[in-house]
Design a protein around this motif. Structure first.
Motif, PDB file in Angstrom:
ATOM      1  N   ASP A 107      17.962   5.218  33.117  1.00 12.33           N
ATOM      2  CA  ASP A 107      17.747   5.934  34.363  1.00 12.33           C
ATOM      3  C   ASP A 107      18.749   5.505  35.426  1.00 12.33           C
ATOM      4  OD1 ASP A 107      15.448   7.284  33.407  1.00 12.33           O
ATOM      5  OD2 ASP A 107      14.223   5.521  33.817  1.00 12.33           O
TER       6      ASP A 107
ATOM      7  N   VAL B 183      16.766   6.804  42.004  1.00 11.60           N
ATOM      8  CA  VAL B 183      16.649   6.597  40.564  1.00 11.60           C
ATOM      9  C   VAL B 183      16.410   7.923  39.862  1.00 11.60           C
ATOM     10  CG1 VAL B 183      15.312   5.453  38.772  1.00 11.60           C
ATOM     11  CG2 VAL B 183      15.691   4.306  40.953  1.00 11.60           C
ATOM     12  N   ILE B 184      17.106   8.137  38.762  1.00 11.99           N
ATOM     13  CA  ILE B 184      16.941   9.373  37.989  1.00 11.99           C
ATOM     14  C   ILE B 184      15.532   9.432  37.433  1.00 11.99           C
ATOM     15  CG2 ILE B 184      17.769  10.656  35.991  1.00 11.99           C
ATOM     16  CD1 ILE B 184      20.438   9.189  36.355  1.00 11.99           C
ATOM     17  N   GLU B 185      14.898  10.545  37.560  1.00  8.83           N
ATOM     18  CA  GLU B 185      13.548  10.687  37.023  1.00  8.83           C
ATOM     19  C   GLU B 185      13.596  10.671  35.492  1.00  8.83           C
ATOM     20  OE1 GLU B 185      10.705  10.694  38.614  1.00  8.83           O
ATOM     21  OE2 GLU B 185      11.804  10.358  40.461  1.00  8.83           O
ATOM     22  N   PRO B 186      12.470  10.310  34.832  1.00  4.36           N
ATOM     23  CA  PRO B 186      12.437  10.303  33.371  1.00  4.36           C
ATOM     24  C   PRO B 186      12.992  11.598  32.795  1.00  4.36           C
ATOM     25  CG  PRO B 186      10.420   9.369  34.229  1.00  4.36           C
ATOM     26  CD  PRO B 186      11.198   9.875  35.415  1.00  4.36           C
ATOM     27  N   SER B 187      13.690  11.478  31.680  1.00  2.00           N
ATOM     28  CA  SER B 187      14.543  12.562  31.188  1.00  2.00           C
ATOM     29  C   SER B 187      13.773  13.607  30.400  1.00  2.00           C
ATOM     30  CB  SER B 187      15.638  11.968  30.305  1.00  2.00           C
ATOM     31  OG  SER B 187      15.058  11.136  29.326  1.00  2.00           O
TER      32      SER B 187
ATOM     33  N   ARG C 294       8.643   2.064  42.390  1.00  4.29           N
ATOM     34  CA  ARG C 294       8.645   2.595  41.021  1.00  4.29           C
ATOM     35  C   ARG C 294       8.324   1.508  40.011  1.00  4.29           C
ATOM     36  NH1 ARG C 294      11.934   6.720  39.253  1.00  4.29           N
ATOM     37  NH2 ARG C 294      11.116   6.116  37.221  1.00  4.29           N
TER      38      ARG C 294
ATOM     39  N   VAL D 122      10.947   2.126  34.459  1.00  5.97           N
ATOM     40  CA  VAL D 122      12.301   2.410  34.939  1.00  5.97           C
ATOM     41  C   VAL D 122      13.291   1.731  34.006  1.00  5.97           C
ATOM     42  CG1 VAL D 122      13.878   2.296  36.895  1.00  5.97           C
ATOM     43  CG2 VAL D 122      11.416   2.452  37.300  1.00  5.97           C
ATOM     44  N   ARG D 123      14.208   2.497  33.448  1.00  3.15           N
ATOM     45  CA  ARG D 123      15.131   1.987  32.430  1.00  3.15           C
ATOM     46  C   ARG D 123      16.476   1.676  33.077  1.00  3.15           C
ATOM     47  NH1 ARG D 123      13.560   7.151  28.933  1.00  3.15           N
ATOM     48  NH2 ARG D 123      13.841   7.928  31.058  1.00  3.15           N
TER      49      ARG D 123
ATOM     50  N   ARG E 261      16.274  16.051  28.582  1.00  5.40           N
ATOM     51  CA  ARG E 261      17.288  15.609  27.630  1.00  5.40           C
ATOM     52  C   ARG E 261      17.188  16.396  26.322  1.00  5.40           C
ATOM     53  NH1 ARG E 261      16.371  10.006  29.543  1.00  5.40           N
ATOM     54  NH2 ARG E 261      18.110   9.504  30.895  1.00  5.40           N
TER      55      ARG E 261
END
Length: 301
Positions: free
Chosen positions: A270, A246-250, A209, A187-188, A253
């Motif tokens: 994220d 939390v935004i899921e991995p991109s 997470r 998680v970033r 993008r």
């Protein structure tokens, strides 16, 4: 699952002298150690550097602080950046001291002092004398190189050289985008007063997470937070907060770039998170923010 902590090269920009700058960096290294970070990464913020304590100074002091005490003289010698190394607080990392360092299978850093014949080397790993060890097959080592030694007994000494990453905190220099792009970044999180406030409910969402995927947490510099470093308007961060989980991995993008969408200055976070809501001081120092942020994020479900 790994934990990475990202700090800017301008971390010591407000320090009045080298002694104060060194002490500040010591607390940063200590916070990363207390919360079992695997990597402490110094990312570039050249616009925020004052010149005296640039990224080279910051990374050198942090690397020295992360070096086991028994290796420091041999690994570093005399360097101008380390003039006030004596004010650094001891890290006492569990991989180097305490019960884990004496139990069966414990790992320690060592430094090769001599390369001998027949695949043997002498290694200083903090015991009373350097010890002679066999080099594992397909592993090549040179004099002065740091290595990992697994110690199963001290009396008598039983140890072996292992082809594994060095135990303890790793200090690196790289840019934000590269650090956030690691496969094990987890998680970033961008720590900022303009991010979404950390609440009990939000922490419950994050804990699962982080426990499964790990985390990468980035911090700003004194009076120069992440929005200023990245050139992002604080209002844009505030507007995007409170949008749910939390935004899921991109994964999309790259698709956005292919569609001709203008990329933002955000290097790939994220979540922007405010871990000191309703702060009572105008400025939260970076070393203080590390403790305030890593403590709740290290909690488990």
């Amino acid at each position: 699952m790994t934990v990475s902590v990202l700090v800017p090269s301008s971390l010591s920009r407000e320090a009045e002298d080298k002694r104060e700058a060194t002490r500040k960096l010591g607390y940063v290294a200590r916070a990363a150690t207390i919360f079992r970070a695997d990597r402490l990464i110094v990312y570039p913020d050249r616009d925020g550097e004052t010149g005296r304590f640039d990224g080279g100074f910051v990374s050198t002091v942090l690397r020295y602080a992360a070096t086991p005490p028994y290796l420091r003289n041999e690994a570093w010698g005399m360097r101008d950046e380390l003039e006030y190394a004596g004010v650094l607080p001891p890290l006492r990392a569990m991989s180097q001291t305490g019960s884990e360092s004496t139990g069966s299978g414990s790992s320690r850093q060592g430094i090769v002092t001599e390369v001998g014949p027949e695949g043997r080397v002498r290694v200083n790993c903090g015991l009373q004398h350097p010890i002679s060890l066999n080099v594992p097959p397909k592993m090549a080592v040179d004099e002065g190189e740091r290595v990992t030694v697994r110690i199963s007994s001290r009396r008598p000494v039983r140890a072996k050289l292992v082809d594994e990453p060095l135990p303890g905190l790793s200090v690196e220099r790289t840019d934000l985008q590269t650090a956030l792009g690691r496969e094990d970044a987890g998680v970033r999180i961008a720590a900022s007063r303009f991010g979404e406030e950390l609440t009990v409910g939000r922490l419950g969402t994050l804990a699962g997470r982080i426990e499964g995927d790990g985390m990468t947490v980035a911090f700003g510099a004194p009076e120069r937070g992440l929005p200023a470093i990245l050139g992002i308007e604080a209002s844009a961060i505030e507007a995007s907060s409170g949008q749910g989980d939390v935004i899921e991995p991109s994964s999309d993008r790259d698709d956005a770039a292919d569609d001709g969408v203008e990329p933002t200055a955000d290097p790939g976070f994220d979540l922007w998170l405010n871990t000191v809501p309703d702060q009572g001081s105008e400025v939260v120092r970076t070393e203080e923010a590390l403790f305030a942020t890593l403590a709740p994020l290290s909690l488990r479900e």
